[in-house]
Design a protein around this motif. Structure first.
Motif, PDB file in Angstrom:
ATOM      1  N   TYR A   1       0.829  -1.216   0.000  1.00 42.56           N
ATOM      2  CA  TYR A   1       0.000   0.000   0.000  1.00 42.56           C
ATOM      3  C   TYR A   1       0.859   1.260   0.000  1.00 42.56           C
TER       4      TYR A   1
ATOM      5  N   PRO B   1      -3.877   5.055  -3.601  1.00 39.50           N
ATOM      6  CA  PRO B   1      -4.664   4.525  -2.475  1.00 39.50           C
ATOM      7  C   PRO B   1      -4.578   5.376  -1.207  1.00 39.50           C
ATOM      8  N   ASP B   2      -3.618   6.241  -1.116  1.00 37.59           N
ATOM      9  CA  ASP B   2      -3.442   7.066   0.080  1.00 37.59           C
ATOM     10  C   ASP B   2      -4.272   8.332  -0.068  1.00 37.59           C
TER      11      ASP B   2
END
Length: 1394
Positions: free
Chosen positions: A953, A984-985
């Motif tokens: 991630y 995704p962050d």
């Protein structure tokens, strides 16, 4: 390797200096009362001096010495250091007309001084120099440069009488002897011993330099002690003996505490020892007793004898004597022995015979003799022997550095110029001085070349030879072969000049033996070379046949059989090596250079040797192989001795001890060149050994004798050895190549840029050359590596071992230089895990050399493959080939985590999130590509890394952020948006979103920004744009317009209207300019249009109340007046604005705009004015139409307008032409009523007409505006215009009457009452607005009785005025008439009601 290393041979290391000859400071002086002597009387001589503490690790004089060369009356002094660069270390001293005696230079150490004692044919001199230990007392020597002992020699007065003394004519200097000795007594006196012309010795004594005194001369004469051993001391002529005299031909002195022993080797072959203190001859020894002599030799005067002393604290004083005889020579070593009653004798230790060569010099230690000869071919020969252990008298060889080969082979595919330039400027072959002198002669003295650098010299040589060549070419055409041959002729002519001067400069003059470090140097005319021990393999390979045959097998290996096998194996290799011509040897060179297998080249060379074997070399080799008991084992032993491969990475350097000055140990350019040249020599020798070994192994494989091969298993062992030898050969080839490859001169800004790039890789503190580091001559890349990196590692490993006492450590040159070279080779060894050498090349910007280095390694070296790929990528990156660089970076990724360099490369920073090694590697490379500025490659690599980090991630967030940044930089907006959406962050996604908004706004690429769908990010986008809109300057950024377009594109008209309304409100507060007001007006208009597109019930917006968002005009929405962050308000007042509210704001903005357009100076005032303030400004500006519109919109009374217009009318009426001109200006801004007349109208008339039209168009309750106008006129004493009176009479005659009364206008009031009464009674009632006059049937009428009564009362009171009395009477009559008619009308009405 066995323990007998001390008896191994030595090799000479004297790399030809590439730097320009050091600039000597010239000091020249003459002495009074001297007669010039021809300078050519004596040949050139040389010598040296070593400091007492030069072997102490912590001494200021560590590894320092002084050497000199004397030629005629000129003395050149040079101080050398192996540790630091010495400044001002060379001086040329010329004592005009006084040639120095050979060996007449002596140096002595006292507490604070280094004393230079000189002996010339006419004088003796004493020169005091400051001692380095005193100069640097207590200082830490950490700098790479130090001042030499000769720094201040120019300040010395050489003509000071206390510093020199002329040799007296009596007894005078012997003509047939050049011996001399000099020393300092314990009292500081300088003493000079010279051979006397009358025979014997005389001593000149100079008093201490700081004590006044008189020079004394003492002549040493015979003593009674000696007479017992001799026939008497009568002069030779009296005795009648015609033997040789006792004139000393060699003198030496040994100093004691309060005495000095003076040893004299005389022409009569006797050695005499004198006590200077007692002035006695203590001993005489006839040296002919120790050598086979004939009567002829005894009767011949000895002229070539030499004497040397060596003192050992433990062993005492040794004397070495060389006895010269025709066609032979002999060394005798004695030990001085003291007997009873202070008698002395010589204990004979050894007699050693030498060959017929001419002895130049020899040196003595307490165990060894070193000798320097010239043979009949004028070649230099140096040998040494341990006279205590070597019983057989076998001299050990010193392999001298040969002169450059005379023949240069030019192949058909080579350019002669390039080939000769490569030959001339190959590092270590020719010195700078030799080439410069050859250039001077070749140019026939037309130019003078001085202090040329290596590159400048190369250019000048090319130019000079080409000019000579071009000048000789005739106009006729010549064939390519003739042209090439002409080039070869001229270049070979120049090379011959270089060889001649190189040979002259390499002429040896003396040996310098350092008794403290055991270092032996060879002093030459133009340089100094160092002698270092050979390793076992080199020793055996280089040894001559006669020495190799007599080599003691037991000192090679403990296993005698194995030793014999190895010796036989080496003999086979030597046979192969001697049979290989230069052309055949070139086959292997080309194979290594062109990355072809060396085994194939060895097989081809073997076929050539067999085909051209005319001397039965192969048979000799076969016979020698028969003597080898186990050839496979012997070859394995030889390979093992030459292999420097280690299993683990060598420990990295520790910080060096500052107090012991370890940081500078062997750090000077001299030491660096010696060590690196030694490595080059070893690599060259080992390359030849491996080449010959490969050929021999191919020969063994060809042999079909199963007894020798031992079956299939032995055949496989041979194959294994062959594949071990091949990498060994290639390793030495690469090391030799690197030792001869010059480093590039890198500009300072390039070094600094490289440092920045490597700081990204976090390698800047390891092997990077610092930008301020400069060298005086071109270095090879191996020298660069040793000086910058390897030396510190080696010294650290040598001296920082546990339990090592540095203060007690004494430096031993043979041991240290051998150890340093042995430790240096593993650092250069390609197949070792350590990667310091390529790393140093990268840090020093030597990318061309690094690229070639890796090219030579790639086919065969399977260690550090990934690191080499990374380095190759770095090379291509610097050279501008980014896509090639990326390919290599990607190849290196597969080796991450397996190699030490790549492991250091991926060390995470403090606080950095730790990811997988491969992703950390990608991160470092991405940062490097970003630093270089290659966004396309960053995108490509980041995309690759994203595919490999699906489950990570954090890595995904980092890589997609990187991808977004560079896609955006390249203008790939849609790709950047995709990278943003896929991040995704959430926090990084928002950061990227902010950047996207800002960048696209700056680029004016707003369509892309508006049309992106922003899945799940709609509110965030709006918030970002809103925050930017509220935080930046309104006139330079269009975030509000962007937000408006954003909402319009999505049909959110209410939001769009809200945005534009807020934009307009802020413009009014913060941008009070014409442009700002224009924008504000357009904003309000756009907001109106948005709301009109919505159904009426939804046509509203929510807006914070004015003052809730920004308390001050122009204030930042984020900070308070003192710059602190403003607190977020907890509650906000919300105001609902409908369509009509926006319309009012629009009208107000248009009003402000009209004001500013009319007068720009009102912008600051009108920009944020309220409707009331704007109204006042409009009236002041004469914009009455606009003012009326404003009043109607905001339901304001029109009174101020009429008052203002009235004031302007009065001003026009009372003013002159200027007022008229000004009036036309503001009148033009209003809509004037049409005028149907041909009569010319004035501004005053137009103003009154405008006022009249306003009164007609805008009626008011109770005729407020008429009253206001008339009141103003009357107040200013202006007569009322008829049209105004008639107009007001229709509206409110009573009010007009009251105004007349207020301003005491009795006549006008009386006339008005008379007309008014008549109108009520029916006469002219239409002028007073009375529809029905007085009658019984009409509605009731009335009169302002109160006002009429006030008028009558005023007239009564002013009866003094006849007009008033008359008017009073008329009024009374009129009122009476009125009352009668009223009464009649009333009665008629009453009657009608009844």
């Amino acid at each position: 390797m066995a323990a007998g290393l001390a008896e191994r041979s030595y090799m000479e290391l004297g790399p030809a200096p590439r730097a320009p000859s050091r600039r000597l400071r010239e000091i020249s002086f003459s002495l009074p009362d001297t007669t010039p002597v021809l300078a050519g009387r004596y040949g050139d001589s040389a010598g040296g001096f070593c400091y007492r503490e030069c072997a102490q690790l912590g001494a200021a004089t560590r590894n320092r010495c002084v050497r000199w060369t004397a030629s005629g009356d000129t003395l050149e002094l040079v101080e050398e250091s192996l540790d630091t660069e010495l400044l001002n270390n060379a001086v040329r001293l010329c004592i005009q007309g006084c040639p120095l005696l050979p060996g007449g230079v002596h140096l002595c150490e006292v507490q604070n001084h280094l004393v230079l004692l000189l002996v010339t044919v006419q004088s003796v001199h004493r020169v005091l120099l400051p001692h380095p230990a005193y100069t640097y007392r207590g200082d830490l020597i950490t700098e790479s440069q130090m001042q030499s002992v000769f720094t201040d020699i120019g300040k010395i007065n050489f003509r000071d009488p206390s510093s020199y003394y002329l040799i007296p004519s009596v007894p005078g200097l012997a003509d047939n002897s050049v011996a001399s000795a000099a020393w300092l007594s314990s009292d500081g006196e300088a003493l000079f011993a010279l051979p006397s012309a009358a025979g014997g010795i005389f001593v000149i004594k100079l008093p201490p330099h700081d004590v006044p005194g008189v020079v004394s001369v003492v002549e040493l004469k015979q003593s009674s002690v000696v007479q017992r051993f001799l026939t008497g001391w009568m002069p030779t002529a009296i005795r009648g003996d015609s033997g040789p005299s006792d004139v000393p031909i060699s003198l030496a002195v040994h100093c004691l505490d309060h005495d000095a022993f003076l040893f004299a080797l005389c022409q009569d072959h006797k050695l005499r020892m004198w006590s200077y203190k007692d002035q006695m001859c203590l001993m005489v020894a006839d040296l002919l007793e120790f050598m086979p002599v004939s009567r002829d030799l005894r009767l011949t005067a000895g002229t070539g004898h030499r004497l040397r002393l060596a003192f050992s604290q433990s062993l005492g004083l040794y004397l070495g004597v060389y006895m010269h005889a025709p066609k032979r020579g002999q060394f005798c070593v004695f030990q001085l022995v003291s007997t009873e009653s202070s008698r002395y004798s010589l204990d004979h230790i050894s007699s050693l015979f030498s060959s017929q060569e001419t002895l130049i010099d020899f040196a003595l230690t307490s165990a060894e003799i070193w000798a320097l000869w010239h043979n009949e071919e004028n070649q230099t020969i140096v040998k040494y022997i341990n006279f205590e252990q070597n019983v057989a008298g076998q001299w050990n060889q010193v392999f001298m550095q040969p002169l450059p080969e005379e023949e240069v082979t030019i192949r058909h595919d080579q350019d002669p110029r390039e080939t000769y330039l490569e030959y001339l400027f190959n590092p270590g072959r020719f010195s700078n001085a030799a080439i410069q002198k050859a250039l001077q002669i070749f140019s026939q003295g037309t130019e003078r070349y001085m202090d040329l650098t290596w590159d400048e010299l190369k250019k000048e040589v090319t130019l000079a030879v080409e000019n000579e060549f071009q000048g000789s070419v005739t106009e006729r055409e010549c064939s390519p072969e003739e042209f090439c041959q002409l080039q070869v002729d001229f270049w070979s002519k120049f090379c011959a000049c270089c060889l001649q001067y190189q040979e002259a400069l390499l002429q040896p003059l003396a040996l310098l033996l350092n008794p403290y470090t055991n270092m032996v140097c060879l002093l030459k005319k133009g340089s100094v070379s160092f002698l270092v021990p050979c390793s076992l393999v080199d020793h055996l390979y280089l040894l001559s046949n006669e020495h190799l045959l007599t080599e003691d097998d037991a000192v090679i290996f403990d296993d005698v059989e194995m030793s014999r096998d190895v010796v036989c194996l080496v003999q086979c290799l030597r046979l192969i090596g001697k049979s290989i011509s230069a052309e055949i040897a070139f086959t292997m060179e080309m194979a290594c250079s062109c990355l072809q297998p060396p085994e194939k080249a060895a097989e081809q060379i073997l076929e050539d040797l067999i085909a051209n074997d005319t001397e039965n070399v192969m048979e000799n080799i076969h016979s020698k192989l028969q003597e080898i008991r186990n050839p496979i084992l012997a070859i394995g032993v030889l390979i093992r001795e030459m292999d420097y491969e280690t299993d683990a990475d060598m420990e990295r350097a520790h910080p060096l001890n500052m107090r012991m000055n370890l940081t500078q140990l062997y750090g000077s350019s001299t030491a660096v060149s010696v060590v690196c040249w030694g490595v080059c020599k070893v690599a060259t020798i080992r390359f030849q050994i491996c080449r010959d070994l490969l050929i021999l192994q191919q020969l063994l494989l060809r042999r079909s004798n199963p007894v020798v091969l031992g079956g299939e298993q032995l055949f496989q062992s041979q194959q294994d050895l062959l594949h071990r030898t091949s990498p060994l050969l290639l390793s030495y080839y690469v090391i030799r190549w690197a030792s001869q490859r010059l480093a590039s001169d890198i500009p300072l800004d390039t070094l600094e840029s490289n440092l920045q790039h490597l700081s990204v890789l976090e390698l800047a503190d390891t092997t990077v050359q610092t930008p301020h580091k400069l060298v005086s001559s071109p270095q090879t890349i191996v020298e660069l590596f040793f000086q910058e990196v390897a030396r510190k590692h080696i010294v650290s490993r040598l001296f920082l071992q546990p339990n090592a006492s540095l203060a007690e450590t004494s430096l031993n040159w043979p041991h240290l230089i051998t150890t340093v070279m042995a430790d240096f080779l593993p650092l250069l060894w390609p197949s070792n895990p350590g990667f310091l050498f390529p790393e140093c090349l990268m840090g020093s910007c030597q990318y061309t050399q690094l690229q070639e280095y890796i090219r030579l390694l790639q086919p065969w070296c399977h260690v550090n493959v990934g690191s080499c790929c990374f380095m190759m990528g770095r090379c291509y990156l610097v050279m501008g080939e980014g896509h090639k660089a990326l390919d290599y970076f990607c190849q290196a990724a597969s080796e991450v985590g397996k190699e030490e360099f790549l492991d250091r490369l991926i060390q995470p920073e403090e606080g950095e999130m730790v990811s997988t090694p491969r992703l950390q590697y990608y991160n470092k490379v991405l940062r490097l590509l970003e630093m270089v500025g290659l966004p396309e490659l960053v995108i490509e690599l980041a995309s690759l890394a994203i595919m490999e980090s699906v489950d990570d991630y954090g890595a995904q967030a980092t890589l997609r952020t990187c991808l977004f940044k560079h896609q955006l930089d390249l203008g790939h907006n849609r790709d950047a948006y995709i990278a943003l959406i896929q991040n995704p962050d959430r926090s990084r996604q928002l950061d990227c979103l902010r950047q996207l908004v800002v960048v696209l706004c700056e680029r004016s690429q707003l369509q892309d920004l508006v049309e992106f769908p922003y899945v799940n990010l709609h509110d965030e986008v709006v918030g970002i744009i809103e925050s930017h809109a509220r935080a930046v300057d309104l006139m330079t950024h269009n975030y509000y317009e962007l937000l408006y377009a954003f909402h319009i594109y999505r049909h959110n008209y209410r939001k769009a209207g809200t945005v534009m309304f807020e934009y307009g409100m802020r413009l009014g507060r913060e941008v009070r300019t014409l442009k700002g007001l224009q924008k504000q007006s357009n904003c309000f208009l756009a907001a109106l249009n948005c709301l009109r597109l919505i159904r009426p019930e939804y046509a509203w917006i929510a807006q914070p109340v004015s003052g809730a968002m920004y308390e001050r005009p122009g204030a930042s929405p984020k900070r308070s007046h003192d710059g602190e962050c403003a607190a977020v308000p907890t509650t906000r007042q919300i105001e609902i604005l409908k369509l009509e509210d926006l319309e009012r704001e629009y009208v107000l903005s248009r009003t402000r705009l009209t004001l500013v357009q009319h007068n720009l100076s009102t912008a600051a005032l009108a920009g944020n004015s309220t409707p009331e303030e704007a109204l006042a400004l409009l009236i002041q500006a004469g914009l009455f139409d606009t003012a009326i519109t404003l009043c109607q919109t905001f339901r304001l009374p029109l009174t101020p307008i009429f008052e203002g217009l009235m004031f302007k009318c009065i001003k026009l009426q009372l003013g002159g032409e200027a007022a008229q001109a000004e009036g036309w200006k503001w009148l033009a801004s209003n809509q004037l009523p049409p005028l149907f007349t041909t009569k010319e109208s004035s501004a005053t008339d137009e103003a009154w007409r405008l006022l009249s039209s306003y009164l007609e168009r805008y009626p008011s309750q109770n005729s407020l505006y008429h009253r206001c106008v008339i009141n103003k006129l009357l107040a200013h004493g202006i007569p009322l215009p008829t049209w105004l009176i008639n107009s007001y009479k229709k509206v409110d005659a009573a009010a007009l009457l009251r105004l007349y009364l207020n301003y005491d206008l009795l006549e006008e009031a009386g006339d008005l009452v008379l007309e008014y009464v008549d109108a009520v009674l029916g006469k002219g009632h239409e002028y007073f607005g009375i529809e029905f006059p007085l009658s019984a049937t009409a509605p009731m009428v009335w009169l302002p009785y109160t006002a009429i009564d006030q008028l009558l009362q005023a007239l009564r009171e002013s009866s003094a005025n006849p007009n008033n009395t008359l008017l009073f009477q008329k009024l009374c009559d009129k009122m009476e008439d009125y009352h009668q008619k009223v009464s009649m009308a009333t009665q008629d009405r009453l009657y009608r009601r009844k």
